[in-house]
Design a protein around this motif. Structure first.
Motif, PDB file in Angstrom:
ATOM      1  N   ARG A   1       0.829  -1.208   0.000  1.00 22.30           N
ATOM      2  CA  ARG A   1       0.000   0.000   0.000  1.00 22.30           C
ATOM      3  C   ARG A   1       0.866   1.261   0.000  1.00 22.30           C
ATOM      4  O   ARG A   1       0.553   2.242  -0.681  1.00 22.30           O
ATOM      5  N   GLN A   2       1.955   1.234   0.741  1.00 19.42           N
ATOM      6  CA  GLN A   2       2.857   2.385   0.774  1.00 19.42           C
ATOM      7  C   GLN A   2       3.501   2.611  -0.588  1.00 19.42           C
ATOM      8  O   GLN A   2       3.634   3.747  -1.048  1.00 19.42           O
TER       9      GLN A   2
ATOM     10  N   SER B   1       0.877   4.150  -2.930  1.00 15.17           N
ATOM     11  CA  SER B   1       0.597   5.562  -2.669  1.00 15.17           C
ATOM     12  C   SER B   1       1.735   6.466  -3.128  1.00 15.17           C
ATOM     13  O   SER B   1       1.530   7.654  -3.379  1.00 15.17           O
TER      14      SER B   1
ATOM     15  N   PRO C   1      -4.671   8.392  -5.139  1.00 16.10           N
ATOM     16  CA  PRO C   1      -5.749   7.561  -4.602  1.00 16.10           C
ATOM     17  C   PRO C   1      -6.904   7.473  -5.592  1.00 16.10           C
ATOM     18  O   PRO C   1      -7.271   8.488  -6.204  1.00 16.10           O
TER      19      PRO C   1
END
Length: 312
Positions: free
Chosen positions: A242-243, A246, A251
């Protein structure tokens, strides 16, 4: 707030361009821009539009106000208004990569994919370290279809890895495209790099990794494409993935990224109030029954020296 410490001297303004930093118009521009930005970020569109228009009127040569107005209209799918304001921003800062990213996002949103690629290419030319711009360009190029475009999209994702070699989300994009193109060497190499960090992943993720490894080692590398999709679905629960995502992708619930600083005008400095050295505290017993209503407890030094006191 950053506005509270601004010093204001004089009342002169330069409405035809940029207000002088010593003028009241500069303070008004700062206030309007940052209130509009905050409203844009929390979805208060009416306030955002009013304040950003005010900022753009006060400082028409400053691109950030026009760009954020364009982004507001882009999110509202008012493409003509978005185009008008983003073009005003671009004309004032033609070498600004984030403005071209917004223009590319606009063109993609209204289905003009060739124009979107042109704008995003320009953004990457201006700032090759803008990983989100490179990622968007790779997506648009792949969308165009064809073997040449798929190969270029893979190269663009690999370009991101030159700057962020440990970005797991991008490693999977390279893996996916290598499988899609039948690029067996790249497929096996990227699967091996992904596997190097898998020891702490949940069992269900490791299970999908083993299936991907088996497919990558098989005779037909294209069969690994489906396994990459399954792998991404389970990796969503892994913070590292997820990091990485991003860091390279906006998003999905948002469109574009607003300007949080001026492009041409000086960004105001925060000037906190002077230290209040006369401030003091007095220790008193809790009133009867107060101990039963604690909602928070902590410790802090009341003098800057000695043992901290317990606060509730």
């Amino acid at each position: 707030m950053l506005l509270s410490g601004l010093l204001v001297a004089g009342t002169g303004a330069c409405r035809s361009g940029a207000p002088d930093v010593s003028s009241t118009d500069y303070r008004a521009t700062v206030s309007a821009f940052y209130v509009g930005l905050a409203a844009l970020q929390v979805g208060d569109d009416v306030r955002a539009e009013a304040k950003l228009q005010e900022a753009a009127t006060l400082a028409p040569d400053e691109p950030a106000g026009w760009a954020n107005l364009g982004l507001l209209y882009l999110r509202q799918k008012e493409f003509e208004k978005a185009s008008e304001n983003l073009e005003k921003a671009r004309s004032r800062a033609p070498g600004n990569a984030p403005i071209h990213v917004l223009l590319g996002t606009l063109e993609s949103g209204r289905g003009r994919y060739a124009e979107a690629i042109t704008q995003l290419r320009r953004a990457v030319e201006l700032d090759a370290k803008n990983l989100k711009a490179v990622y968007l360009l790779a997506q648009e190029v792949e969308r165009a279809g064809g073997a040449d475009n798929e190969a270029e999209a893979q190269r663009l994702f690999e370009k991101i890895l030159e700057t962020a070699p440990d970005n797991l989300a991008t490693q999977l994009e390279v893996t996916r495209l290598a499988a899609k193109r039948g690029d067996a060497d790249t497929l096996r190499r990227t699967v091996a790099r992904v596997a190097e960090r898998a020891s702490a992943w949940p069992p269900e993720v490791q299970e999908q990794l083993r299936a991907l490894q088996e497919a990558a080692a098989g005779a037909n590398p294209r069969q690994a494409g489906t396994r990459v999709a399954f792998m991404r679905n389970v990796l969503v629960r892994v913070a590292e993935y997820r990091q990485g995502l991003s860091a390279v992708r906006y998003p999905p619930e948002e469109i574009g990224e607003p300007f949080t600083r001026f492009v041409k005008l000086p960004t105001p400095d925060s000037q906190p109030a002077p230290l209040d050295e006369a401030l003091s505290f007095a220790l008193e017993p809790l009133a009867a029954g107060a101990a039963e209503n604690w909602s928070w407890a902590g410790a802090a030094s009341l003098t800057g020296e000695g043992t901290p006191a317990v606060l509730t």
